[in-house]
Design a protein around this motif. Structure first.
Motif, PDB file in Angstrom:
ATOM      1  N   ALA A  72      29.615   8.735 -41.737  1.00 53.29           N
ATOM      2  CA  ALA A  72      28.713   7.394 -42.159  1.00 53.29           C
ATOM      3  C   ALA A  72      28.420   7.517 -43.582  1.00 53.29           C
ATOM      4  O   ALA A  72      28.125   8.715 -44.099  1.00 53.29           O
ATOM      5  CB  ALA A  72      27.692   7.210 -41.418  1.00 53.29           C
ATOM      6  N   THR A  73      28.504   6.593 -44.323  1.00 56.10           N
ATOM      7  CA  THR A  73      28.212   6.607 -45.688  1.00 56.10           C
ATOM      8  C   THR A  73      26.507   6.298 -46.011  1.00 56.10           C
ATOM      9  O   THR A  73      26.024   5.640 -45.276  1.00 56.10           O
ATOM     10  CB  THR A  73      28.811   5.424 -46.610  1.00 56.10           C
ATOM     11  N   ALA A  74      26.022   7.082 -47.133  1.00 56.10           N
ATOM     12  CA  ALA A  74      24.601   6.873 -47.433  1.00 56.10           C
ATOM     13  C   ALA A  74      24.483   6.937 -48.623  1.00 56.10           C
ATOM     14  O   ALA A  74      25.243   8.188 -49.354  1.00 56.10           O
ATOM     15  CB  ALA A  74      23.885   7.823 -46.659  1.00 56.10           C
ATOM     16  N   ARG A  75      23.742   6.302 -49.427  1.00 55.55           N
ATOM     17  CA  ARG A  75      23.814   6.140 -51.043  1.00 55.55           C
ATOM     18  C   ARG A  75      23.070   7.570 -51.707  1.00 55.55           C
ATOM     19  O   ARG A  75      23.208   8.000 -52.503  1.00 55.55           O
ATOM     20  CB  ARG A  75      23.531   4.965 -51.540  1.00 55.55           C
ATOM     21  N   THR A  76      21.907   7.958 -50.761  1.00 55.11           N
ATOM     22  CA  THR A  76      20.987   8.966 -51.413  1.00 55.11           C
ATOM     23  C   THR A  76      21.141  10.190 -50.656  1.00 55.11           C
ATOM     24  O   THR A  76      21.626  10.354 -49.303  1.00 55.11           O
ATOM     25  CB  THR A  76      19.426   8.316 -50.942  1.00 55.11           C
ATOM     26  N   ALA A  77      20.834  11.313 -51.384  1.00 49.45           N
ATOM     27  CA  ALA A  77      21.043  12.525 -51.063  1.00 49.45           C
ATOM     28  C   ALA A  77      20.171  12.795 -49.801  1.00 49.45           C
ATOM     29  O   ALA A  77      20.447  13.444 -48.786  1.00 49.45           O
ATOM     30  CB  ALA A  77      20.873  13.380 -52.218  1.00 49.45           C
ATOM     31  N   GLU A  78      18.787  12.215 -49.801  1.00 47.28           N
ATOM     32  CA  GLU A  78      18.049  12.175 -48.703  1.00 47.28           C
ATOM     33  C   GLU A  78      18.368  11.788 -47.422  1.00 47.28           C
ATOM     34  O   GLU A  78      18.554  12.607 -46.369  1.00 47.28           O
ATOM     35  CB  GLU A  78      16.515  11.748 -49.271  1.00 47.28           C
ATOM     36  N   LYS A  79      19.077  10.642 -47.370  1.00 48.72           N
ATOM     37  CA  LYS A  79      19.831  10.020 -46.213  1.00 48.72           C
ATOM     38  C   LYS A  79      20.808  10.869 -45.930  1.00 48.72           C
ATOM     39  O   LYS A  79      20.961  10.976 -44.498  1.00 48.72           O
ATOM     40  CB  LYS A  79      19.903   8.673 -46.282  1.00 48.72           C
ATOM     41  N   ARG A  80      21.539  11.272 -46.760  1.00 46.22           N
ATOM     42  CA  ARG A  80      22.824  12.089 -46.246  1.00 46.22           C
ATOM     43  C   ARG A  80      22.338  13.275 -45.621  1.00 46.22           C
ATOM     44  O   ARG A  80      22.926  14.032 -44.615  1.00 46.22           O
ATOM     45  CB  ARG A  80      23.764  12.411 -47.456  1.00 46.22           C
ATOM     46  N   THR A  81      21.313  14.238 -46.093  1.00 41.71           N
ATOM     47  CA  THR A  81      20.921  15.158 -45.431  1.00 41.71           C
ATOM     48  C   THR A  81      20.134  15.019 -43.960  1.00 41.71           C
ATOM     49  O   THR A  81      20.406  15.751 -43.018  1.00 41.71           O
ATOM     50  CB  THR A  81      19.568  16.015 -46.362  1.00 41.71           C
ATOM     51  N   TRP A  82      19.623  13.928 -44.007  1.00 45.47           N
ATOM     52  CA  TRP A  82      19.000  13.303 -42.617  1.00 45.47           C
ATOM     53  C   TRP A  82      20.225  13.247 -41.562  1.00 45.47           C
ATOM     54  O   TRP A  82      20.323  13.426 -40.466  1.00 45.47           O
ATOM     55  CB  TRP A  82      18.004  12.290 -42.704  1.00 45.47           C
ATOM     56  N   LEU A  83      21.177  12.640 -42.211  1.00 47.57           N
ATOM     57  CA  LEU A  83      22.544  12.129 -41.051  1.00 47.57           C
ATOM     58  C   LEU A  83      23.082  13.473 -40.667  1.00 47.57           C
ATOM     59  O   LEU A  83      23.487  13.670 -39.424  1.00 47.57           O
ATOM     60  CB  LEU A  83      23.426  11.254 -41.847  1.00 47.57           C
TER      61      LEU A  83
ATOM     62  N   GLY B 264      21.772  16.216 -40.291  1.00 48.18           N
ATOM     63  CA  GLY B 264      20.885  16.867 -39.433  1.00 48.18           C
ATOM     64  C   GLY B 264      21.072  16.181 -38.032  1.00 48.18           C
ATOM     65  O   GLY B 264      20.479  16.761 -36.949  1.00 48.18           O
ATOM     66  N   GLN B 265      21.524  14.925 -37.844  1.00 41.62           N
ATOM     67  CA  GLN B 265      21.797  14.251 -36.740  1.00 41.62           C
ATOM     68  C   GLN B 265      22.955  14.507 -36.016  1.00 41.62           C
ATOM     69  O   GLN B 265      23.355  13.938 -35.204  1.00 41.62           O
ATOM     70  CB  GLN B 265      21.422  12.672 -36.948  1.00 41.62           C
ATOM     71  N   GLY B 266      24.035  15.374 -36.788  1.00 40.92           N
ATOM     72  CA  GLY B 266      25.383  15.792 -36.330  1.00 40.92           C
ATOM     73  C   GLY B 266      26.246  14.775 -36.945  1.00 40.92           C
ATOM     74  O   GLY B 266      27.529  14.608 -36.377  1.00 40.92           O
ATOM     75  N   ILE B 267      25.888  13.909 -37.931  1.00 37.31           N
ATOM     76  CA  ILE B 267      26.936  12.663 -38.203  1.00 37.31           C
ATOM     77  C   ILE B 267      27.272  13.416 -39.627  1.00 37.31           C
ATOM     78  O   ILE B 267      26.741  13.943 -40.511  1.00 37.31           O
ATOM     79  CB  ILE B 267      26.063  11.569 -38.623  1.00 37.31           C
ATOM     80  N   ASP B 268      28.777  13.327 -39.916  1.00 39.68           N
ATOM     81  CA  ASP B 268      29.365  13.626 -41.336  1.00 39.68           C
ATOM     82  C   ASP B 268      29.011  12.703 -42.174  1.00 39.68           C
ATOM     83  O   ASP B 268      29.405  11.540 -42.437  1.00 39.68           O
ATOM     84  CB  ASP B 268      30.819  13.770 -41.187  1.00 39.68           C
ATOM     85  N   ALA B 269      28.003  12.947 -43.253  1.00 42.98           N
ATOM     86  CA  ALA B 269      27.381  12.089 -43.889  1.00 42.98           C
ATOM     87  C   ALA B 269      28.415  12.282 -45.650  1.00 42.98           C
ATOM     88  O   ALA B 269      28.790  13.217 -45.980  1.00 42.98           O
ATOM     89  CB  ALA B 269      26.269  12.350 -44.529  1.00 42.98           C
ATOM     90  N   VAL B 270      28.610  10.869 -46.134  1.00 42.39           N
ATOM     91  CA  VAL B 270      29.467  10.963 -47.128  1.00 42.39           C
ATOM     92  C   VAL B 270      28.839   9.866 -48.200  1.00 42.39           C
ATOM     93  O   VAL B 270      28.339   8.781 -47.934  1.00 42.39           O
ATOM     94  CB  VAL B 270      31.126  10.487 -46.727  1.00 42.39           C
ATOM     95  N   ASP B 271      28.879  10.366 -49.439  1.00 43.80           N
ATOM     96  CA  ASP B 271      28.251   9.308 -50.508  1.00 43.80           C
ATOM     97  C   ASP B 271      29.693   8.315 -50.764  1.00 43.80           C
ATOM     98  O   ASP B 271      30.746   8.515 -50.661  1.00 43.80           O
ATOM     99  CB  ASP B 271      28.227  10.078 -51.840  1.00 43.80           C
ATOM    100  N   PRO B 272      29.336   6.733 -50.701  1.00 43.07           N
ATOM    101  CA  PRO B 272      30.291   5.837 -50.929  1.00 43.07           C
ATOM    102  C   PRO B 272      30.973   6.086 -51.980  1.00 43.07           C
ATOM    103  O   PRO B 272      32.176   5.249 -52.178  1.00 43.07           O
ATOM    104  CB  PRO B 272      29.326   4.449 -50.630  1.00 43.07           C
ATOM    105  N   LEU B 273      30.626   6.672 -53.097  1.00 47.29           N
ATOM    106  CA  LEU B 273      31.338   6.672 -54.343  1.00 47.29           C
ATOM    107  C   LEU B 273      32.228   8.021 -54.341  1.00 47.29           C
ATOM    108  O   LEU B 273      32.960   8.385 -55.188  1.00 47.29           O
ATOM    109  CB  LEU B 273      30.309   6.845 -55.449  1.00 47.29           C
ATOM    110  N   ASN B 274      32.184   8.821 -53.252  1.00 47.34           N
ATOM    111  CA  ASN B 274      32.991  10.137 -52.884  1.00 47.34           C
ATOM    112  C   ASN B 274      34.445   9.620 -52.933  1.00 47.34           C
ATOM    113  O   ASN B 274      34.742   8.864 -52.162  1.00 47.34           O
ATOM    114  CB  ASN B 274      32.832  11.001 -51.776  1.00 47.34           C
TER     115      ASN B 274
END
Length: 289
Positions: free
Chosen positions: A29-40, A42-52
């Motif tokens: 899942a995409t998330a724009r903030t580092a905080e939300k990516r860290t939270w994701l 922690g939920q077992g979701i592969d977090a990625v910056d939409p600008l990556n």
């Protein structure tokens, strides 16, 4: 393993991701903030910056992609990021979340998927453009567009507004709106991914269009809140956004989604849905996304 990309992990993106994870799918899942990516993470979701720059590769490898962001004047930001990469990618399900605002005003009449689109607002016109962008990939992928009404669930319902004192009881004679519980929306999305049809367009809503003030009064009386005073829809202090909201009056048909997807909302009216929200709130549930 089935791989899923949720571009825009918000209210419905989270509900859809929950269903995917329950099936054992691997979710990014995409998330724009580092905080939300860290939270994701922690939920077992592969977090990625939409600008990556790796996002295009993740999308190309996904089996299911859900696109949730609102468009701007240039169209859908997810299409700008992924459209070119997806043209040559293996076939996959692409679900785009649009809005019933593409129908504009129907004077209280019914809105069906095959009708001409006559949006009144800038937001509605942007959605029409974004729908067209994603539908341009229907030759390569199983694209499905979902036109959504007002969405509600825990953390995003009239109950929270009554509780915090921000609910406003605006009355416009003859005005109705359609709505949908978040988990019912996610269920329909999953059914579409299971029963793919390229170029599909579905209205998703519950079975009872109703006036917003009637829903508010019912909730207040049912759950023990004071009923807010009535406000005429043409009151001078209403915001421009609220005026746009009340400029469109329509009943949205969900017959096609029922017929093609075998879908039935678990919460067919706001009464069942709000009772469930109340139950979850009383049990300590809170929105976490």
């Amino acid at each position: 393993m089935t791989r899923v990309l949720v571009f825009g992990y918000g209210f419905i993106g989270a509900a859809f991701a929950d269903l995917c994870r329950a099936r054992g799918y691997r979710v990014s899942a995409t998330a724009r903030t580092a905080e939300k990516r860290t939270w994701l993470a922690g939920q077992g979701i592969d977090a990625v910056d939409p600008l990556n720059p790796q996002l295009s590769n993740i999308a190309a490898a996904a089996d299911l992609i859900l696109i949730t962001p609102a468009p701007d004047d240039s169209g859908c930001p997810a299409f700008a990021a992924l459209g070119a990469a997806l043209r040559d990618a293996p076939r996959k399900w692409l679900g785009y979340l649009s809005t019933t605002g593409v129908y504009g005003d129907r004077g209280g009449g019914w809105a069906f998927e095959d009708q001409a689109l006559t949006p009144l607002s800038t937001e509605g016109r942007r959605r029409v453009q974004a729908e067209s962008q994603w539908q341009s990939l229907s030759g390569q992928h199983d694209v499905a567009v979902f036109r959504l009404p007002g969405l509600y669930g825990v953390g995003r319902s009239v109950i929270e507004r009554l509780r915090d004192g921000t609910a406003r009881r605006i009355h416009k004679p003859g005005q109705v709106f359609s709505r949908l519980y978040d988990t019912d929306c996610a269920d329909a999305l999953m059914r579409s991914a299971d029963r793919r049809r390229a170029g599909a367009v579905y209205n998703l809503c519950d079975d009872e269009p109703a006036p917003a003030d009637a829903v508010l009064v019912w909730a207040a009386q049912t759950f023990g809140f004071a009923v807010p005073p009535g406000i005429p829809f043409d009151a001078p202090d209403l915001s421009p956004g609220m005026r746009r909201f009340y400029a469109e009056n329509k009943r949205v048909s969900n017959a096609l989604a029922k017929a093609e997807l075998g879908w039935r909302p678990q919460f067919p009216t706001y009464r069942e849905g709000l009772r469930d929200v109340w139950r979850l709130v009383q049990n300590g549930s809170a929105i976490s996304h």
